[in-house]
Design an enzyme around this catalytic site. Structure first.
Site, PDB file in Angstrom:
ATOM      1  N   CYS A   1       0.853  -1.187   0.000  1.00 36.60           N
ATOM      2  CA  CYS A   1       0.000   0.000   0.000  1.00 36.60           C
ATOM      3  C   CYS A   1       0.887   1.235   0.000  1.00 36.60           C
ATOM      4  O   CYS A   1       2.116   1.137   0.046  1.00 36.60           O
ATOM      5  CB  CYS A   1      -0.866   0.002   1.245  1.00 36.60           C
ATOM      6  SG  CYS A   1      -1.847  -1.478   1.443  1.00 36.60           S
TER       7      CYS A   1
ATOM      8  N   ARG B   1       1.268   1.753  -5.975  1.00 35.20           N
ATOM      9  CA  ARG B   1       1.500   0.756  -4.928  1.00 35.20           C
ATOM     10  C   ARG B   1       0.227   0.003  -4.576  1.00 35.20           C
ATOM     11  O   ARG B   1       0.284  -1.035  -3.926  1.00 35.20           O
ATOM     12  CB  ARG B   1       2.053   1.424  -3.661  1.00 35.20           C
ATOM     13  CG  ARG B   1       3.340   2.198  -3.865  1.00 35.20           C
ATOM     14  CD  ARG B   1       3.772   2.891  -2.581  1.00 35.20           C
ATOM     15  NE  ARG B   1       4.085   1.916  -1.575  1.00 35.20           N
ATOM     16  CZ  ARG B   1       5.276   1.319  -1.452  1.00 35.20           C
ATOM     17  NH1 ARG B   1       6.224   1.617  -2.313  1.00 35.20           N
ATOM     18  NH2 ARG B   1       5.491   0.414  -0.530  1.00 35.20           N
TER      19      ARG B   1
ATOM     20  N   TRP C   1      -3.615  -1.733  -1.306  1.00 38.74           N
ATOM     21  CA  TRP C   1      -3.491  -2.949  -2.107  1.00 38.74           C
ATOM     22  C   TRP C   1      -3.910  -4.069  -1.168  1.00 38.74           C
ATOM     23  O   TRP C   1      -3.173  -4.506  -0.300  1.00 38.74           O
ATOM     24  CB  TRP C   1      -2.041  -3.134  -2.556  1.00 38.74           C
ATOM     25  CG  TRP C   1      -1.778  -4.431  -3.214  1.00 38.74           C
ATOM     26  CD1 TRP C   1      -1.214  -5.543  -2.667  1.00 38.74           C
ATOM     27  CD2 TRP C   1      -2.086  -4.799  -4.563  1.00 38.74           C
ATOM     28  NE1 TRP C   1      -1.143  -6.554  -3.581  1.00 38.74           N
ATOM     29  CE2 TRP C   1      -1.673  -6.130  -4.746  1.00 38.74           C
ATOM     30  CE3 TRP C   1      -2.663  -4.118  -5.621  1.00 38.74           C
ATOM     31  CZ2 TRP C   1      -1.825  -6.803  -5.949  1.00 38.74           C
ATOM     32  CZ3 TRP C   1      -2.816  -4.791  -6.814  1.00 38.74           C
ATOM     33  CH2 TRP C   1      -2.405  -6.100  -6.970  1.00 38.74           C
TER      34      TRP C   1
ATOM     35  N   ASN D   1       1.027   0.232   6.043  1.00 35.64           N
ATOM     36  CA  ASN D   1       1.488  -0.503   4.856  1.00 35.64           C
ATOM     37  C   ASN D   1       2.295  -1.687   5.354  1.00 35.64           C
ATOM     38  O   ASN D   1       3.262  -1.515   6.095  1.00 35.64           O
ATOM     39  CB  ASN D   1       2.368   0.370   3.961  1.00 35.64           C
ATOM     40  CG  ASN D   1       3.049  -0.484   2.879  1.00 35.64           C
ATOM     41  OD1 ASN D   1       2.485  -1.473   2.422  1.00 35.64           O
ATOM     42  ND2 ASN D   1       4.284  -0.130   2.546  1.00 35.64           N
ATOM     43  N   GLY D   2       1.890  -2.876   4.988  1.00 39.44           N
ATOM     44  CA  GLY D   2       2.601  -4.060   5.460  1.00 39.44           C
ATOM     45  C   GLY D   2       1.608  -5.129   5.880  1.00 39.44           C
ATOM     46  O   GLY D   2       0.420  -5.064   5.539  1.00 39.44           O
TER      47      GLY D   2
ATOM     48  N   GLU E   1       4.721 -17.737 -24.727  1.00 36.05           N
ATOM     49  CA  GLU E   1       4.701 -16.549 -23.861  1.00 36.05           C
ATOM     50  C   GLU E   1       5.715 -15.511 -24.335  1.00 36.05           C
ATOM     51  O   GLU E   1       5.437 -14.317 -24.374  1.00 36.05           O
ATOM     52  CB  GLU E   1       4.974 -16.935 -22.398  1.00 36.05           C
ATOM     53  CG  GLU E   1       5.079 -15.780 -21.420  1.00 36.05           C
ATOM     54  CD  GLU E   1       3.903 -14.817 -21.407  1.00 36.05           C
ATOM     55  OE1 GLU E   1       4.080 -13.697 -20.911  1.00 36.05           O
ATOM     56  OE2 GLU E   1       2.837 -15.150 -21.971  1.00 36.05           O
TER      57      GLU E   1
ATOM     58  N   LYS F   1       4.902 -11.638 -25.525  1.00 37.53           N
ATOM     59  CA  LYS F   1       5.559 -10.450 -24.952  1.00 37.53           C
ATOM     60  C   LYS F   1       6.079  -9.552 -26.083  1.00 37.53           C
ATOM     61  O   LYS F   1       5.877  -8.353 -26.100  1.00 37.53           O
ATOM     62  CB  LYS F   1       6.713 -10.848 -24.017  1.00 37.53           C
ATOM     63  CG  LYS F   1       6.229 -11.424 -22.681  1.00 37.53           C
ATOM     64  CD  LYS F   1       5.728 -10.397 -21.716  1.00 37.53           C
ATOM     65  CE  LYS F   1       4.217 -10.252 -21.663  1.00 37.53           C
ATOM     66  NZ  LYS F   1       3.357 -11.340 -21.418  1.00 37.53           N
TER      67      LYS F   1
ATOM     68  N   GLU G   1       3.145  -7.909 -28.118  1.00 36.78           N
ATOM     69  CA  GLU G   1       2.288  -6.889 -27.502  1.00 36.78           C
ATOM     70  C   GLU G   1       3.006  -5.590 -27.197  1.00 36.78           C
ATOM     71  O   GLU G   1       2.364  -4.539 -27.119  1.00 36.78           O
ATOM     72  CB  GLU G   1       1.569  -7.445 -26.278  1.00 36.78           C
ATOM     73  CG  GLU G   1       2.398  -7.865 -25.123  1.00 36.78           C
ATOM     74  CD  GLU G   1       1.508  -8.401 -23.997  1.00 36.78           C
ATOM     75  OE1 GLU G   1       0.454  -7.811 -23.738  1.00 36.78           O
ATOM     76  OE2 GLU G   1       1.896  -9.410 -23.386  1.00 36.78           O
TER      77      GLU G   1
ATOM     78  N   HIS H   1       6.908 -29.589 -40.881  1.00 34.00           N
ATOM     79  CA  HIS H   1       5.552 -29.825 -41.406  1.00 34.00           C
ATOM     80  C   HIS H   1       4.941 -28.564 -41.999  1.00 34.00           C
ATOM     81  O   HIS H   1       3.740 -28.467 -42.183  1.00 34.00           O
ATOM     82  CB  HIS H   1       4.666 -30.399 -40.290  1.00 34.00           C
ATOM     83  CG  HIS H   1       5.269 -31.640 -39.700  1.00 34.00           C
ATOM     84  ND1 HIS H   1       5.337 -32.836 -40.370  1.00 34.00           N
ATOM     85  CD2 HIS H   1       5.895 -31.839 -38.512  1.00 34.00           C
ATOM     86  CE1 HIS H   1       5.943 -33.743 -39.606  1.00 34.00           C
ATOM     87  NE2 HIS H   1       6.302 -33.159 -38.483  1.00 34.00           N
TER      88      HIS H   1
ATOM     89  N   LYS I   1      -4.852  -3.281 -19.423  1.00 27.72           N
ATOM     90  CA  LYS I   1      -4.260  -4.168 -18.414  1.00 27.72           C
ATOM     91  C   LYS I   1      -5.229  -5.267 -18.003  1.00 27.72           C
ATOM     92  O   LYS I   1      -4.833  -6.392 -17.696  1.00 27.72           O
ATOM     93  CB  LYS I   1      -3.842  -3.361 -17.187  1.00 27.72           C
ATOM     94  CG  LYS I   1      -3.169  -4.176 -16.105  1.00 27.72           C
ATOM     95  CD  LYS I   1      -1.880  -4.809 -16.621  1.00 27.72           C
ATOM     96  CE  LYS I   1      -1.235  -5.787 -15.675  1.00 27.72           C
ATOM     97  NZ  LYS I   1      -0.177  -6.579 -16.304  1.00 27.72           N
TER      98      LYS I   1
HETATM   99  C1  AGP Z   1      -0.323 -10.201 -21.020  1.00 25.07           C
HETATM  100  O1  AGP Z   1       0.849  -9.521 -21.057  1.00 25.07           O
HETATM  101  C2  AGP Z   1      -1.494  -9.436 -21.425  1.00 25.07           C
HETATM  102  N1  AGP Z   1      -1.633  -8.264 -20.670  1.00 25.07           N
HETATM  103  C3  AGP Z   1      -2.779 -10.256 -21.485  1.00 25.07           C
HETATM  104  O2  AGP Z   1      -2.578 -11.320 -22.384  1.00 25.07           O
HETATM  105  C4  AGP Z   1      -3.228 -10.843 -20.138  1.00 25.07           C
HETATM  106  O3  AGP Z   1      -2.386 -11.866 -19.750  1.00 25.07           O
HETATM  107  C5  AGP Z   1      -4.644 -11.398 -20.297  1.00 25.07           C
HETATM  108  O4  AGP Z   1      -5.478 -10.348 -20.678  1.00 25.07           O
HETATM  109  C6  AGP Z   1      -5.138 -12.042 -19.001  1.00 25.07           C
HETATM  110  O5  AGP Z   1      -5.213 -11.078 -17.990  1.00 25.07           O
HETATM  111  P1  AGP Z   1      -5.452 -11.562 -16.493  1.00 25.07           P
HETATM  112  O6  AGP Z   1      -4.283 -12.385 -16.077  1.00 25.07           O
HETATM  113  O7  AGP Z   1      -5.571 -10.293 -15.713  1.00 25.07           O
HETATM  114  O8  AGP Z   1      -6.726 -12.357 -16.476  1.00 25.07           O
END
Ligand code: AGP
Length: 609
Positions: free
Chosen positions: A2, A27, A74, A100-101, A482, A486, A489, A505, A604
């Site tokens: 927090c 935070r 948080w 905070n903690g 993965e 990265k 995106e 293939h 996000k």
């Molecule tokens: C990942 O870097 C992306 N931001 C996106 O694929 C994310 O993983 C996906 O939207 C799932 O989000 P969540 O883990 O909050 O459910």
């Protein structure tokens, strides 16, 4: 994690506190509040939601005051709500506390306050215990009361306390959680870190562990653990608030990559008893429960889905139970065999991703037991689950998920070991071996992150390469997916991930002179197979970068460059192999001038279908 802030001085407290909280929202941002002394007594305003909710209320119902404390939360103990938001007050409304903690012994203290002193608790938080403790010891001297309360507290805390009877001081204490004090002219400040007060002063005291501080308008007194006054040099701040929030990192994404050692160790630490038994707070899975499950389903989106793929391999290899992994947006509309003998595991950083949430609701409707691996406490996915395993990554601000991914992997390894032991599939020796290696990963990763020049050079030389492939075998396929996500995106390069055995293939048709191929070769039994796959793409002109902890010179001879990850077993390699891939994506994105933390077209948390 927090954020706390405090002000006492000649000027209006509320605007200073609001500014401080806005700089601390990274935070934690699920609820916020403040307590000020308005001349008559303590006036507390706190609300669930982003800081803007508190700001709106204070615009509509302004308060004038010269002393106050503020908090942005948080959630760890007790989900985000107005009653769980800080500050917390004693029953008489004379004392207010921000924290905070985490108070480790809060349950014992709470029972003692209830049974011995008939205290009525309003919230589910550990923090509320602190204000009732201070009240219990209060006898007209706030410093004395706080000191006595702290003697009973175990855990990590940075607290700020004000009191109706003593409107001329703020008392604060630090143990493990960060606390700084800012010196002004006729005014003084406290905060979790420097950005919160940098607008007002660059003169800061860095408060050490077990130190107590008393702030008045014209003085700052610092006491050591024996309550002896100590003299402390002023630290003159030389950088901007924005830089500070990122703690000196250029972007949240890079900061969060570097926070992975801590996130992984926190996620492990909180799941181990003193004798290294794995336990999950609030989760009661018996051997009988596990044996009843005919199917385990892991469902998630994006990076969390990729964590599920690795989780599947861990559970199948350590617990010997078959696992199905599905993309949530597909799961919802496909004919899947879910019933009361199904364990449904949802994985989500935010806990608000709609496809994952709706999949969870569908599985629940069909009688499945719902477990979730979530980072945001009190989020919808966690609230609608039977069992919740919280990762301890802390708030993840960068849209590209990094530290949430490695803490999700860590949770899957712990869960697989827990199930393996429960089902008698994992013997004590193997359990101990994997656990000691897992506990060693954070240090190995921290050491690896000390020198990443090779990856920076690679990114500098390849950032304009529009044709990038990631390939591997077994769990390296999952990490290839993965890694590719990265890169896609945050760099906007249309990269591609493939199981190396699939090359012949079709996909190998795309390999030509200069194609960049990232070859993940972290699985011992498949190392030679990966060597031949590398030779195959090299023969078509690819520039190959191998990522491995194995192979002496032979791979140096075959690949154009080799990123060596620290020595580790095949099982845990993903915790180390993904990090250079995250860094590569980051530095390529920077080299291409992209907004790394807020990439185009993305959010996000995807709360729509
Ligand atoms: C990942 O870097 C992306 N931001 C996106 O694929 C994310 O993983 C996906 O939207 C799932 O989000 P969540 O883990 O909050 O459910």
């Amino acid at each position: 994690m927090c954020g706390i802030v405090g002000y006492i001085g000649k000027n209006e407290a509320v605007p200073v506190l609001l500014n401080g909280l806005s700089k601390l929202e990274y935070r934690g941002y699920d609820s916020s509040g403040m307590a000020v002394h308005d001349g008559n007594g303590l006036n507390v305003r706190k609300f669930k939601g982003r800081l803007s909710v508190l700001e709106e209320d204070l615009q509509k119902n302004p308060i004038t005051s010269h002393i106050g404390i503020g908090h942005t939360r948080w959630a760890t103990h007790g989900e985000p709500s107005t009653v769980n938001a800080h500050p917390h007050m004693d029953e008489q409304g004379n004392i207010a506390v921000i924290h905070n903690g985490i108070l480790e012994n809060y349950m014992q203290l709470k029972e003692w306050l209830i049974e011995e002193h008939n205290v009525k608790f309003l919230s589910e938080t550990d923090t509320e215990v602190i204000v009732h403790l201070v009240h219990h010891f209060y006898d007209g001297d706030l410093l004395d009361a706080v000191t006595k309360a702290v003697e009973k507290m175990e855990g990590a805390y940075a607290i700020g306390v004000i009191c109706k009877e003593e409107p001329d001081k703020i008392v604060a204490v630090r143990k493990d959680s960060p606390l700084i004090v800012g010196r002004g002219n006729g005014e003084n400040y406290l905060a979790s870190d420097i950005p919160a007060i940098l607008k007002y002063t660059k003169e800061v005291y860095l408060i050490e562990n077990d130190e107590t501080v008393v702030l008045t308008q014209d003085s700052i007194a610092i006491y050591d653990s024996l309550m002896q006054k100590v003299e402390r040099d002023i630290y003159e701040v030389t950088w901007t608030a924005d830089a500070a929030e990122k703690e000196g990192y250029a972007h949240f994404t890079l900061k969060e990559i570097y926070e992975q050692p801590k996130g992984i160790s926190e996620t492990i630490k909180r799941r181990l008893t003193y004798d290294d038994e794995i336990f999950f707070e609030g989760v009661h899975l018996t051997k009988e429960d596990l044996e009843k499950f005919t199917k385990i389903y892991i469902v998630a989106c994006g990076t969390a889905y990729h964590a599920g793929l690795v989780g599947k391999r861990a559970i199948e290899s350590l617990a010997g139970v078959p696992v199905q992994v599905d993309i949530a947006s597909e799961f919802r509309y496909s004919n899947n065999f879910i019933d009361e003998n199904t364990l449904f595991i949802a994985v989500s950083q935010s806990g608000e991703t709609l496809d994952t949430l709706q999949s969870l609701r569908e599985a629940k409707r069909r009688g499945a037991r719902i477990m979730s691996i979530v980072n945001v406490v009190g989020s919808s996915v966690s609230r609608e689950s039977d069992d919740v395993l919280y990762t301890w990554a802390g708030p993840e601000i960068g849209v590209a998920s990094t530290k949430a991914f490695t803490t999700q992997l860590t949770m899957f390894y712990l869960l697989a070991m827990y199930m393996g032991k429960l089902l008698g599939q994992l013997d004590d020796a193997k359990y101990a071996e994997i656990l000691s290696e897992l506990k060693n990963i954070p240090d190995q990763l921290a050491e690896f992150l000390e020198d990443i020049t090779e990856i920076q050079h690679l990114a500098d030389s390849q950032f304009n390469n529009e044709s990038v492939f990631f390939m591997g075998r077994a769990v390296d396929v999952d990490i290839s997916f993965e890694s590719s996500l990265k890169l896609k995106e945050i760099s906007y390069i249309n990269s591609f991930a493939i199981a190396a055995g699939e090359l012949k293939h079709g996909t190998i048709a795309l390999i030509e002179e200069g194609t960049l191929v990232m070859a993940l070769a972290t699985q011992k039994g498949l190392f030679d197979k990966m060597l031949s796959n590398i030779k195959e793409v090299k023969a078509r002109g690819a520039y190959v970068v191998a990522v491995t902890q194995y192979g002496g010179s032979e791979i140096e001879k075959v690949a154009d460059s080799v990123i060596r990850i620290p020595q580790c077993s095949d099982l845990l390699a993903p915790l180390l192999s993904i990090v250079p891939m995250q860094l590569f994506a980051y530095y390529v994105s920077v080299a291409r001038g992209n907004d790394v933390d807020k990439p185009r077209n993305l959010a996000k948390s995807v709360t729509v279908e």
